[in-house]
Design an enzyme around this catalytic site. Sequence first.
Site, PDB file in Angstrom:
ATOM      1  N   CYS A 172       0.801  -1.222   0.000  1.00 27.57           N
ATOM      2  CA  CYS A 172       0.000   0.000   0.000  1.00 27.57           C
ATOM      3  C   CYS A 172       0.836   1.274   0.000  1.00 27.57           C
ATOM      4  O   CYS A 172       2.056   1.236  -0.019  1.00 27.57           O
ATOM      5  CB  CYS A 172      -0.997  -0.046   1.145  1.00 27.57           C
ATOM      6  SG  CYS A 172      -2.304  -1.267   0.816  1.00 27.57           S
ATOM      7  N   SER A 174      -5.355  11.876  -2.986  1.00 24.27           N
ATOM      8  CA  SER A 174      -5.355  10.425  -3.112  1.00 24.27           C
ATOM      9  C   SER A 174      -5.372  10.063  -4.588  1.00 24.27           C
ATOM     10  O   SER A 174      -5.874  10.822  -5.423  1.00 24.27           O
ATOM     11  CB  SER A 174      -6.601   9.856  -2.428  1.00 24.27           C
ATOM     12  OG  SER A 174      -6.829   8.526  -2.833  1.00 24.27           O
ATOM     13  N   LYS A 195       2.346   4.217   1.245  1.00 28.68           N
ATOM     14  CA  LYS A 195       3.682   4.718   1.609  1.00 28.68           C
ATOM     15  C   LYS A 195       4.665   3.586   1.858  1.00 28.68           C
ATOM     16  O   LYS A 195       5.875   3.833   1.951  1.00 28.68           O
ATOM     17  CB  LYS A 195       3.601   5.603   2.863  1.00 28.68           C
ATOM     18  CG  LYS A 195       2.595   6.734   2.753  1.00 28.68           C
ATOM     19  CD  LYS A 195       2.820   7.586   1.521  1.00 28.68           C
ATOM     20  CE  LYS A 195       1.674   8.538   1.273  1.00 28.68           C
ATOM     21  NZ  LYS A 195       0.395   7.897   0.950  1.00 28.68           N
TER      22      LYS A 195
END
Length: 557
Positions: free
Chosen positions: A119, A468, A121
């Site tokens: 995912c 996002s 980071k």
Amino acid sequence: MRSDMIKKGFDKAPHRSLLKATGLKDEDFDKPFIAICNSFIEIIPGHKHLNEFGKLVKEAVRAAGMVPFEFNTIGVDDGIAMGHIGMRYSLPSREIIADSVETVVNAHWFDGMICIPNCDKITPGMMMAALRINIPTVFVSGGPMAAGKTSKGEVVDLSSVFEGVGAYQSGKISEEELKDIEDHGCPSCGSCSGMFTANSMNCLCEVLGLALPGNGSILAIDPRREELIKEAAEKLKVLIERDIKPRDIVTEEAIDDAFALDMAMGGSTNTVLHTLALAHEAGLDYDMSRIDAVSRRVPHLCKVSPASNWHMEDIDRAGGISAILKEMSRKEGVLHLDRITATGQTLRENIAHAEIKDKEVIHSLENPHSEEGGLRILKGNLAKDGAVIKSGATEVKRFEGPCVIFNSQDEALAGIMLGKVKKGDVVVIRYEGPRGGPGMPEMLAPTSAIAGMGLGADVALLTDGRFSGASRGISVGHISPEAAAGGTIALLEQGDIVCIDVEERLLEVRISDEELDKRKKEWKRPEPKVKTGWLGRYAQMVTSANTGAVLKVPNFD
């Protein structure tokens, strides 16, 4: 071997004794020691399955004649952290991940590394660490989530749920319909199913050459991902034997190619931030002007959610990342095909047998969505050091209107929900940059609220924060310099006219230089939102978005 530092010689008897306590035998000290850098975390659906995944990786490493040692990193689920103080920790977690991987691997002198991210980071954090440590490394991510289907058969994903909140708030759907979307938006483990940040970075990892072909698109629940694991272990052994390291693979040309894929797929704007950070770790002088040059020569070939109803499973079905690259390679000067990758082969060899299997999903060069890439770098008096827009996620190419200013995301979301934003407005959310946030939080909740209310094509949003990968619409982020650094965005006043011109790559406020200078002299930096703990330290050390928001090393001279 590098690991001989902790296992060879009479003076390493204490080290060997400790290692034997972990289950090692004498014969193991003649084998390469491999770090299995996992990121299993139960609260993140993209990582929920990685405990079992890690076991398979260790089995494959043993079968290849090497000795695996697994450890886990931290992680933040951006979706769960969205819209509250948790989002301030998301980008800073990238630095903790990179530092923690560096710490474990260098403290124990591993010979090679397999990284298991998935995912947002976690993938760039591990990639930064791999470039910093620079030992033979292969990435094999956990894989994308499948898209969901509501009880009515509508294809949905996480962005559908966020936009559903805005739709419910404005009376466009019922509470039961929102619940239906909520129940089906995230149907399995894996990284969220669209071309959001996690999948964007896993695809870029494949193109850079740190991951194997298939890494970006094969679903988390697909048995082929187990085959990818076995191949990763075998390829790592070859990399160790040939001493091929991440900095041999991640060159300026490789980063060009990663951005070329990003442009062809209209990836998340966060890829700009993370890939600039990778360049920094690799010791490369790579800036936003070079990204813009790539954007100008690469056509936009795929529209994946949130830009369309296609998802990563459709990309995989249509031929995967290799098929996109193969199509791109037909245009001269787009890709650097003769560079080395983690397979031990060149990019040209990796994609030699790829083909497009569905031209509705992956368009040909003759039929692109647009002649230029799905991301654009904007500049002007409002973003002297640059800003980023996901141009492939909006049909609007020029927007001009009065700005409605909010000094935080929370303030903006409340204002949007209360109807303070009207058609034709430019929403400005400032003091949310790397220093100002701190942590440069994502603005998915405001963009989703705007889209859910049916204003996605009629309202623009500007921020020194991030978006996002699930955001769409006229959304310009990463504005540099940020407000906390005294950038022009800090000087805007209610009603100032802002112009966004995607084709001209322009971001301007319609006021004179003299007026801007006057406002700059009157501007006072607000008190930091956080002064203690990790976020307090981060705010003091972090650099601008246009340099990847990496941490600056103090000058000890």
